[in-house]
Write a protein that holds these residues in place. Structure first.
Motif, PDB file in Angstrom:
ATOM      1  N   ARG A 395       0.548  -1.236   0.098  1.00 18.52           N
ATOM      2  CA  ARG A 395      -0.376   0.100  -0.062  1.00 18.52           C
ATOM      3  C   ARG A 395       1.048   1.149   0.238  1.00 18.52           C
ATOM      4  O   ARG A 395       0.461   1.805  -0.630  1.00 18.52           O
ATOM      5  CB  ARG A 395      -0.197   0.231   0.854  1.00 18.52           C
ATOM      6  CG  ARG A 395      -2.241  -0.721   0.778  1.00 18.52           C
ATOM      7  CD  ARG A 395      -3.660  -0.394   2.054  1.00 18.52           C
ATOM      8  NE  ARG A 395      -2.220  -1.480   3.174  1.00 18.52           N
ATOM      9  CZ  ARG A 395      -2.546  -0.189   4.577  1.00 18.52           C
ATOM     10  NH1 ARG A 395      -3.847   0.650   5.066  1.00 18.52           N
ATOM     11  NH2 ARG A 395      -3.340  -1.162   5.749  1.00 18.52           N
ATOM     12  N   LYS A 399       1.083   4.202  -3.134  1.00 15.49           N
ATOM     13  CA  LYS A 399       1.043   6.038  -2.586  1.00 15.49           C
ATOM     14  C   LYS A 399       1.704   6.434  -3.206  1.00 15.49           C
ATOM     15  O   LYS A 399       1.971   7.437  -3.447  1.00 15.49           O
ATOM     16  CB  LYS A 399       0.471   5.436  -0.887  1.00 15.49           C
ATOM     17  CG  LYS A 399      -0.733   5.908  -0.717  1.00 15.49           C
ATOM     18  CD  LYS A 399      -1.573   7.300  -1.109  1.00 15.49           C
ATOM     19  CE  LYS A 399      -2.745   6.775  -0.821  1.00 15.49           C
ATOM     20  NZ  LYS A 399      -3.597   5.802  -2.224  1.00 15.49           N
ATOM     21  N   MET A 403       1.928   8.950  -6.296  1.00 18.34           N
ATOM     22  CA  MET A 403       2.660  10.920  -5.465  1.00 18.34           C
ATOM     23  C   MET A 403       3.976  11.084  -6.431  1.00 18.34           C
ATOM     24  O   MET A 403       4.086  11.625  -6.637  1.00 18.34           O
ATOM     25  CB  MET A 403       2.926  10.350  -4.158  1.00 18.34           C
ATOM     26  CG  MET A 403       1.957  10.951  -3.263  1.00 18.34           C
ATOM     27  SD  MET A 403       2.277  11.132  -1.335  1.00 18.34           S
ATOM     28  CE  MET A 403       4.342  10.739  -1.449  1.00 18.34           C
TER      29      MET A 403
ATOM     30  N   PHE C  56      -4.449  -1.189  -7.804  1.00 17.56           N
ATOM     31  CA  PHE C  56      -5.107   0.000  -7.213  1.00 17.56           C
ATOM     32  C   PHE C  56      -4.557   1.199  -8.059  1.00 17.56           C
ATOM     33  O   PHE C  56      -4.352   2.193  -8.686  1.00 17.56           O
ATOM     34  CB  PHE C  56      -3.624   0.375  -6.732  1.00 17.56           C
ATOM     35  CG  PHE C  56      -2.711  -0.917  -5.600  1.00 17.56           C
ATOM     36  CD1 PHE C  56      -2.476  -1.727  -5.573  1.00 17.56           C
ATOM     37  CD2 PHE C  56      -3.180  -0.005  -4.265  1.00 17.56           C
ATOM     38  CE1 PHE C  56      -2.469  -2.654  -4.556  1.00 17.56           C
ATOM     39  CE2 PHE C  56      -2.898  -0.439  -3.572  1.00 17.56           C
ATOM     40  CZ  PHE C  56      -2.249  -1.618  -3.171  1.00 17.56           C
ATOM     41  N   ASP C  59      -3.933   5.220  -7.321  1.00 19.83           N
ATOM     42  CA  ASP C  59      -3.239   5.043  -7.577  1.00 19.83           C
ATOM     43  C   ASP C  59      -2.937   5.837  -9.191  1.00 19.83           C
ATOM     44  O   ASP C  59      -2.182   6.870 -10.016  1.00 19.83           O
ATOM     45  CB  ASP C  59      -1.903   4.627  -7.045  1.00 19.83           C
ATOM     46  CG  ASP C  59      -2.539   4.237  -5.585  1.00 19.83           C
ATOM     47  OD1 ASP C  59      -2.667   3.387  -4.882  1.00 19.83           O
ATOM     48  OD2 ASP C  59      -2.465   6.020  -4.663  1.00 19.83           O
ATOM     49  N   THR C  62      -3.821   8.950 -10.738  1.00 18.91           N
ATOM     50  CA  THR C  62      -2.752   9.377 -10.497  1.00 18.91           C
ATOM     51  C   THR C  62      -1.806  10.007 -11.061  1.00 18.91           C
ATOM     52  O   THR C  62      -1.487  10.791 -11.873  1.00 18.91           O
ATOM     53  CB  THR C  62      -2.403   9.588  -9.471  1.00 18.91           C
ATOM     54  OG1 THR C  62      -3.249   9.574  -7.907  1.00 18.91           O
ATOM     55  CG2 THR C  62      -1.455  10.802  -9.101  1.00 18.91           C
TER      56      THR C  62
END
Lengths: 467, 210, 247
Positions: A395, A399, A403, C56, C59, C62
């Motif tokens: 996870r 993330k 980002m 995911f 994500d 993004t």
């Protein structure tokens, strides 16, 4: 710590005999299937219209079921609804008990595999005989089918010969014809004495209440003709709108399943026998089985309910070819199983199945109703992430990935770090030292190429700057 | 069990709201026209398909020829048959010696070597025989014996299954069941090796009359 | 056919950037030899496929939004030397942004401009023979996203056949998946390895001295297997064959 799924996979990968059997089966079947479908006139159009018919059913499944039920009742059949497998089994046991039925013959039915019907019947003291040759052999072996069409795809002829010698005391043979002959003898008696016949259904026609069974051996006919009560266990999604639609589906089912234009027997059932008929069941019962299908309908994999159970995806799937059907752990193997099993049984215990695919798309290509299996596998993977606990490391990693993927400068810096790290462990362009995490999984079966000293962008900029 | 019915229907109603069902390819028609051909083409195609299926086929020019052919095929064998009155080409007139019928016991029927039927229809495109169930047309006749002899009238030949379905709605509605037979019984469950005659007849013979 | 483009944007992909920069340079050189000016939007990072494949999707979005924004700031055809990345942008973005009108439209706008490398040469530039010469027996592995996702079947083979000195060698189960599958390769390494073994055995059983593909994921996986077996079989991206042949 290895999961049950991985255990089954490892066992399958190491099973040389399994691969011999699988190769013999799937290679031929896949070739025949693609030949047969491609020689169907207007096959693309037929597939499109067939798909459309299934989606039409699914867009009002409740309404269609009610109409189907109405027709069945008008035809003199009795209709039962089962929320789940246990209920379905209880209904059938009740039917048997009320009429004192003791000797059951079964035609092939994946739906009854789902509900573990045979075990329930045996426990209640009924004599149950599977009559499809492959299913009969599976029953002798106390095992489960490993392929939707070819129940014993996992067995060689030698395996079958040994099994029959052990279980029914016949002389060993590895000649398929002889082995089939043994089964014919044993089963004929069962057919003639049976008082309850249980089958599945390939299609139910809403317009007329017709139940359609597609078989080759003749056992399906025996089961639906000789015993005085016939019970059909049908998944609620197995409907088609009209007889004209049935024609389309008949065109594509056999071709996709076995490469035949039509199977030897296409049986259309329109109710119990008429009072003046000498043959046929006196009673026809149809059990409409939900068992999780309504839950599948509610989600992003609703489309999978359009599956006509032809098994073509199994023959095309490279993962199935390598691990066989039992590794999937439940009733339905292969690409269809990877979606249906989590849907019917719940994602929590079956979350590895959607991940056990490279999304190569071979299944979608051969599916006669063009189900977009890769899309649905990806959707299930998303559900796993959103609904189940994920390893913390993963996870965080994702993330971070998200980002940094939107911040180029940071991305470059992180990538540089990663490159530096791996290159430090590398010799002559290949990572030599053991690396934890994902890279370890990689290196178990192949070498890991070390990243480059300079990135493409750095080379590009140097070229532009210098030039 | 109506409680289960209500529960399931309620679940389905709810599910419909969030069901993800991709739209179809634009321009996909609702249905396809069934294929149809001339009687000559039907006959030619029918015979070709039957041969490819390994079905023995005889084309007879007259009713008498049909009767002779059938007698040759069944002579000296234990015969299970449809009610002779329901057979075409006045076959009843030549089936005079003892024959087993649908009203005989199951054991007697199971001892037959040959099953003799007419056909309610036949499908040229796939080489199929259509047998509707009904009084005097016991389903066991085309199922229990090792050989099935089917007599087809040329006029009952359709080109495609779609055509047959479309034109036979009433007949299908009146009958409790219909078996569409395409070749002999077979299995390939053991390593995909083909075996004929597993539970149904391993030998199918079709006699086509005028 | 439309007017021949003079300039393209190169979406080089993260694998090329970090691991196979030389393939990126080959792509550039081949395009320039064909009279195409190449521009590289330097803010590109990743199309989002790794996250998307692993489930995911948030994500992945993004990364996808960034990719779309970067590419939207440019004009003209976008060349992507990877079947899987091209399929991601062309087909999977519309799944990722399902229900989001604004981003669907943006994604669609970008997707329309994207071409996989071999697709660009054959379908847009109309070229198969580019005057290259290489002596080699080549086994071509069609990657799954290229073959079945994008429907690109003949273009790479046509380009290879048109290279003088190249003999295209067929091999068993040629169109079958090699077993890479992104995360699959590390989450199911044994199955991945088994599929890889089948593929490599088929290629090694042919007369080929080179294994060529349009996807570096497949190549990285297969080359890793070949290296472990100490095979002398060479692996190359299609662009590298063409580049070599033009020197």
């Amino acid at each position: 710590m290895i999961s049950p799924f991985q255990e089954r996979v490892q066992a399958a990968l190491g099973d040389r005999n399994l691969h011999v059997a699988l190769d013999r089966a799937t290679a031929q079947l896949g070739g025949r299937q693609s030949m047969a479908l491609s020689t169907l006139e207007n096959s693309d159009l037929v597939r499109d219209v067939a798909r459309r018919a299934k989606m039409e059913i699914l867009s009002d499944l409740g309404g269609n079921l009610k109409r189907f039920e109405g027709q069945l009742l008008a035809n003199g059949a009795q209709v039962h609804w089962a929320e789940d497998g246990r209920q379905a089994n209880r209904i059938i046991l009740e039917i048997a008990k009320q009429r004192g039925l003791k000797r059951v013959v079964k035609g092939k039915s994946m739906a009854t595999e789902e509900t573990h019907l045979n075990a329930a019947l045996a426990k209640a003291g009924l004599e149950v005989v599977e009559t499809d040759l492959g299913e009969y052999i599976v029953q002798l072996a106390d095992s489960r089918p490993s392929h939707i069409i070819l129940p014993i795809a996992h067995m060689t002829r030698e395996d079958v010969g040994r099994l029959m010698e052990q279980r029914i005391g016949v002389p060993y043979s590895d000649d398929p014809r002889t082995l089939a002959g043994y089964a014919r003898e044993k089963l004929r008696d069962a057919f003639l004495r049976a008082d309850l016949g249980i089958t599945g259904a390939n299609f139910g026609v809403v317009q007329t209440g017709t139940i359609c069974l597609v078989t080759n051996e003749g056992n399906g006919r025996m089961v639906t003709t000789l015993p005085r009560v016939h019970v059909v266990v049908m998944g609620i999604e197995k409907l088609v709108p009209t007889m004209a639609d049935l024609d389309l589906f008949l065109k594509i089912l056999a071709r996709s399943a076995t490469g035949q234009k039509l199977t030897a027997y296409t049986t259309l059932i329109r109710g119990p026998k008429k009072p003046d008929e000498e043959s046929g069941p006196e009673e026809l019962h149809v059990v409409l089985l939900d068992n999780g299908r309504s839950r599948i309908l509610a989600g992003e994999t609703a489309e999978i309910l359009g599956c006509i159970r032809c098994g073509a995806c199994l023959n095309a799937c490279p993962i199935y070819k390598n691990i066989g059907g039992h590794a999937y752990g439940d009733t339905y193997p292969g690409p269809i199983g990877a979606i249906v099993t989590p849907g019917l049984r719940g994602l929590r215990d079956w979350n590895e199945l959607p991940g056990a695919s490279t999304l190569c798309g071979a299944c979608r290509e051969v599916c006669p109703v063009r189900l977009d299996i890769p899309r649905m596998l990806l959707s299930l993977r998303k559900d796993c992430v959103e609904q189940l606990p994920n390893p913390l490391g993963l996870r965080i990693g994702m993330k971070v990935y998200g980002m940094f993927a939107s911040r180029p400068a940071l991305y470059r810096r992180l990538a540089k770090l990663g490159r530096w790290f791996l290159r430090a462990l590398a010799e002559e362009g290949w990572v030599k030292k053991k690396v934890p995490g994902l890279a370890a999984g990689w290196m178990r079966v192949r070498d890991l190429k070390a990243p480059a000293a300079m990135t493409f962008q750095e080379l590009w900029r140097a070229r532009k700057g210098g030039g | 069990m109506s409680e289960a019915r209500a529960t399931i229907l309620a679940r389905l109603r709810d599910a419909q709201r969030t069901a993800r069902l991709p739209g179809e390819r634009p321009g996909t028609p609702r249905s396809l026209e069934f294929a149809s051909r001339s009687p000559e083409e039907c006959l030619e195609r029918f015979q070709r398909e039957l041969t490819a299926l390994g079905v023995e086929t005889y084309l007879e020019a007259s009713a008498a020829d049909v009767r002779n052919r059938v007698m040759t095929l069944v002579a000296g064998r234990r015969l299970l048959s449809w009610d002779p009155e329901l057979l075409p080409y006045q076959l009843a007139s030549v089936l005079t010696s003892f024959i087993i019928l649908g009203r005989n016991t199951r054991e007697e029927q199971a001892a037959a070597e040959i099953g003799l039927t007419g056909c309610d229809a036949a499908i040229a495109e796939t080489g199929s025989l259509v047998l509707l169930s009904g009084k005097g047309k016991s389903r066991a006749v085309s199922l229990l014996p090792a050989t099935h002899v089917a007599v087809v009238r040329r006029g009952d030949l359709y080109f495609s299954m779609g055509e047959f379905f479309r034109k036979s709605g009433e007949r299908l509605a009146e009958s409790a069941g219909c078996t569409i037979i395409t070749g002999p019984s077979r299995t390939a469950d053991i390593e995909l090796s083909l075996t004929l005659g597993v539970h149904g007849p391993g030998r199918v013979v079709v006699v086509i009359g005028p | 056919m439309q007017e021949r483009p003079k300039k393209v944007q190169l979406f080089h992909t993260c694998l090329i950037n970090e691991v196979y920069p030389e393939v990126g340079m080959s792509v550039v050189r081949v395009l320039e030899r064909l009279g195409i000016e190449v521009e590289v939007p330097l803010e590109q990072t990743c199309c989002g496929q790794p996250a998307y494949n692993a489930g995911f999707q948030a994500d992945a979005r993004t990364a996808a939004r960034h990719t779309i924004s970067v590419l939207q700031r440019t004009e003209g055809p976008i060349v992507i030397p990877s079947g899987s990345c091209a399929d991601m942008v062309v087909h999977q973005y519309e799944v990722l942004f399902y229900g989001d009108e604004e981003w669907l439209a943006k994604a669609h706008g970008v997707a329309q401009r994207c071409h996989e490398f071999s697709q660009f040469l054959v379908d847009v530039l109309g070229m198969t023979g580019i005057g290259a010469h290489v002596e080699a027996k080549i086994a071509y592995h069609p990657s799954c996203h290229l073959l079945r996702g994008l429907g690109v079947r003949d273009q790479p083979k046509a380009l290879l056949r048109a290279v003088e000195g190249v003999e295209l060698v067929e091999f068993r189960e040629q169109e079958e998946c090699c077993g890479f599958g992104g995360m699959f390769s590390v989450k199911n390494p044994e199955i991945s390895g088994s599929m890889m073994d089948r593929k490599l055995a088929a290629v090694e059983g042919s007369a080929a001295d080179r294994l060529v593909s349009c996807d570096l994921g497949c190549l990285m996986h297969l080359a890793g297997g070949l290296n472990r077996r100490r095979s002398s079989l060479k692996t190359q991206h299609l662009a590298q064959v063409l580049d070599e042949g033009l020197r």
